[in-house]
Design an enzyme around this catalytic site. Structure first.
Site, PDB file in Angstrom:
ATOM      1  N   TYR A 168      51.447  43.426  29.499  1.00 46.70           N
ATOM      2  CA  TYR A 168      52.801  43.176  29.988  1.00 46.70           C
ATOM      3  C   TYR A 168      52.748  42.921  31.490  1.00 46.70           C
ATOM      4  O   TYR A 168      53.477  42.095  32.023  1.00 46.70           O
ATOM      5  CB  TYR A 168      53.701  44.368  29.669  1.00 46.70           C
ATOM      6  CG  TYR A 168      53.909  44.566  28.179  1.00 46.70           C
ATOM      7  CD1 TYR A 168      54.895  43.862  27.511  1.00 46.70           C
ATOM      8  CD2 TYR A 168      53.108  45.434  27.448  1.00 46.70           C
ATOM      9  CE1 TYR A 168      55.086  44.026  26.152  1.00 46.70           C
ATOM     10  CE2 TYR A 168      53.288  45.605  26.093  1.00 46.70           C
ATOM     11  CZ  TYR A 168      54.279  44.897  25.437  1.00 46.70           C
ATOM     12  OH  TYR A 168      54.445  45.055  24.090  1.00 46.70           O
ATOM     13  N   ASN A 221      62.586  37.933  22.021  1.00 41.84           N
ATOM     14  CA  ASN A 221      62.014  36.659  21.609  1.00 41.84           C
ATOM     15  C   ASN A 221      62.554  36.224  20.244  1.00 41.84           C
ATOM     16  O   ASN A 221      62.321  36.894  19.252  1.00 41.84           O
ATOM     17  CB  ASN A 221      60.493  36.802  21.553  1.00 41.84           C
ATOM     18  CG  ASN A 221      59.825  35.631  20.878  1.00 41.84           C
ATOM     19  OD1 ASN A 221      60.375  34.550  20.835  1.00 41.84           O
ATOM     20  ND2 ASN A 221      58.635  35.867  20.357  1.00 41.84           N
ATOM     21  N   CYS A 232      54.548  36.956  20.932  1.00 38.20           N
ATOM     22  CA  CYS A 232      54.840  38.230  21.574  1.00 38.20           C
ATOM     23  C   CYS A 232      53.891  39.311  21.056  1.00 38.20           C
ATOM     24  O   CYS A 232      53.715  40.340  21.690  1.00 38.20           O
ATOM     25  CB  CYS A 232      56.291  38.622  21.315  1.00 38.20           C
ATOM     26  SG  CYS A 232      56.802  38.421  19.612  1.00 38.20           S
ATOM     27  N   HIS A 233      53.271  39.071  19.902  1.00 37.75           N
ATOM     28  CA  HIS A 233      52.366  40.076  19.341  1.00 37.75           C
ATOM     29  C   HIS A 233      51.032  40.131  20.071  1.00 37.75           C
ATOM     30  O   HIS A 233      50.247  41.048  19.862  1.00 37.75           O
ATOM     31  CB  HIS A 233      52.136  39.797  17.856  1.00 37.75           C
ATOM     32  CG  HIS A 233      51.496  38.468  17.588  1.00 37.75           C
ATOM     33  ND1 HIS A 233      52.213  37.290  17.578  1.00 37.75           N
ATOM     34  CD2 HIS A 233      50.216  38.122  17.338  1.00 37.75           C
ATOM     35  CE1 HIS A 233      51.387  36.286  17.318  1.00 37.75           C
ATOM     36  NE2 HIS A 233      50.172  36.761  17.177  1.00 37.75           N
ATOM     37  N   GLU A 274      43.682  37.437  13.828  1.00 42.85           N
ATOM     38  CA  GLU A 274      43.208  36.584  14.922  1.00 42.85           C
ATOM     39  C   GLU A 274      41.897  37.108  15.487  1.00 42.85           C
ATOM     40  O   GLU A 274      41.376  36.590  16.459  1.00 42.85           O
ATOM     41  CB  GLU A 274      44.276  36.513  16.023  1.00 42.85           C
ATOM     42  CG  GLU A 274      45.565  35.881  15.529  1.00 42.85           C
ATOM     43  CD  GLU A 274      46.586  35.694  16.643  1.00 42.85           C
ATOM     44  OE1 GLU A 274      46.231  35.915  17.807  1.00 42.85           O
ATOM     45  OE2 GLU A 274      47.732  35.320  16.329  1.00 42.85           O
TER      46      GLU A 274
END
Length: 166
Positions: free
Chosen positions: A104, A127, A135-136, A162
């Site tokens: 952040y 979002n 945002c993840h 991912e």
DNA sequence: CCCACAAGTCGCT
DNA sequence: AGCGACTTGTGGG
């Protein structure tokens, strides 16, 4: 009267996402809610402008790519509603590629408000297009998971696909 | 306008 | 690990 927006669904292995479009682009994407969604399918789809169907194909492809852990080649145009600050945050988020993460604090610094870390968290939660605006992929500075409006479990799973270790 | 809150962060114990 | 201080954008009264 012009349609203010169109609502279409995206079927994935994770369930049925819901996408909303304005005349300008994708405005909102929502996670499968478990319950049956609005009866949108045929009626809306038929009087849906070709332009939007084209965007929807891009949305579908991009969403599925990310869920499979691959970087999408192309995104639909986005029409995000929010404050200037929020748009700046979302724009910064879009630069994070699949499999990468930022804190952040890094996002805050990227938009020139290094101390607004907490506000960045707020913007992430606001979002309107999760997954496509990643945002993840934002974690706390200590490497911990942070929060997620769609549920922490979902965040963990997205990151796992991912190839990101917490 | 004022006040409380939030998906944070840093320092100290 | 836990706790408090500091910070800033946002939404509600």
């Amino acid at each position: 009267m012009k349609t203010p927006f169109v609502e279409l669904t995206v079927k994935t292995d994770d369930g049925e996402f819901n996408a909303r479009y304005s005349e300008t682009g994708l405005t909102e994407l929502s996670f499968p809610a478990g319950k049956a969604k609005l009866p949108v399918s045929q009626a809306t789809r038929q009087r849906c402008p070709t332009k939007i169907l084209g965007w929807h194909r891009l949305t579908e492809a991009a969403l599925k790519a990310i869920l499979a852990g691959r970087q999408p080649k192309k995104f639909p145009p986005l029409d995000l509603a929010g404050t200037v600050f929020q748009k700046n945050v979302w724009q910064a988020l879009r630069k994070i590629l699949v499999g990468r993460t930022k804190s952040y604090g890094e996002i805050a610094q990227a938009i020139g408000r290094p101390k607004a870390v907490r506000a960045v968290g707020g913007a992430c939660g606001a979002n309107p297009v999760p997954v496509l605006v990643p945002c993840h992929r934002v974690l706390a500075a200590n490497g911990k998971i942070g929060g997620f409006s769609g549920g922490l479990e979902r965040k963990r799973r997205l990151l796992a696909r991912e190839g990101v270790k917490i």
